[in-house]
Enzyme design. Sequence first.
Site, PDB file in Angstrom:
ATOM      1  N   SER A   1      28.296 -11.743  16.909  1.00  0.00           N
ATOM      2  CA  SER A   1      27.184 -10.801  16.996  1.00  0.00           C
ATOM      3  C   SER A   1      25.957 -11.507  17.552  1.00  0.00           C
ATOM      4  O   SER A   1      25.776 -12.716  17.351  1.00  0.00           O
ATOM      5  CB  SER A   1      26.868 -10.238  15.607  1.00  0.00           C
ATOM      6  OG  SER A   1      25.618  -9.579  15.592  1.00  0.00           O
TER       7      SER A   1
ATOM      8  N   TYR B   1      25.024 -12.407   6.559  1.00  0.00           N
ATOM      9  CA  TYR B   1      25.763 -12.044   7.764  1.00  0.00           C
ATOM     10  C   TYR B   1      25.322 -12.890   8.943  1.00  0.00           C
ATOM     11  O   TYR B   1      26.153 -13.490   9.650  1.00  0.00           O
ATOM     12  CB  TYR B   1      25.544 -10.566   8.059  1.00  0.00           C
ATOM     13  CG  TYR B   1      26.146 -10.071   9.351  1.00  0.00           C
ATOM     14  CD1 TYR B   1      27.507  -9.809   9.449  1.00  0.00           C
ATOM     15  CD2 TYR B   1      25.354  -9.841  10.476  1.00  0.00           C
ATOM     16  CE1 TYR B   1      28.064  -9.339  10.634  1.00  0.00           C
ATOM     17  CE2 TYR B   1      25.891  -9.369  11.659  1.00  0.00           C
ATOM     18  CZ  TYR B   1      27.253  -9.120  11.732  1.00  0.00           C
ATOM     19  OH  TYR B   1      27.805  -8.655  12.897  1.00  0.00           O
TER      20      TYR B   1
END
Length: 249
Positions: free
Chosen positions: A143, A156
């Site tokens: 990501s 995350y």
Amino acid sequence: MTDRVALVTGAGAGIGRATARRLAADGAAVVVNDVRPELAADTVAAITAAGGRAHPAAADVTRPEAVAEVVSRATTEVGPIDILVNNVGGAPAGVGWHELRETSVDDFYAFVALNLGSAFICARAVIDGMIERGWGRVVCVNSISAVFGQRAGVGYAAAKAGLTGFVGSLAKEVARHGVNVNEVLIGNAPHPSRAPERQKRLDEWSHLGRPGRYEEFAAAIAFLASDEASYLSGSTLTIDGGTRRFALL
């Protein structure tokens, strides 16, 4: 890819499902992993209906013993794994997106286990075979939070940053054996639970003004898994429609 066997984690939906379908369309036999058996079976059904080859592998890829069983069965029933797509990620079940002060230690490590630990476990399970055969592809789906961070989701973002370091390190380790390891940084992928106003802001911050399509991400992943990517090792391919860094503030 007619002689290749690919394992795609988290392939029951979204980018993982699109990637499994794309690799199968390119000729690979695809081992479709998802922790939810019904979603893995649905992806397999879609692939076989289109004339492709696919086999379900429901398992929790944060558990080494479960991954070892998946790889063992796949090797026996389909063939040794040539391509690994580490796609599993996101928020662990029952864990929310929080800032640092609201994130418990257990929740932080749950993010790390899902978004980084799973890639380590899966790679360990297949890398020896790739080295022995002198050919392999490991593609990690990452990501843009790995680079820019995000305010809600410190666990995350930290795990995704660690995944970039993992890719670079493993690429150096196995390149001389004919195994290439690369990653894609995903930005502005569609998500069914995203609020419309949030999606609107992401689209406005993207150069292309729209979310990416799952098939567009899958095409890039399939390229990195192919022979055409033979001179890419330890590389990062960013696929985000030109999203600017303040999009994640």
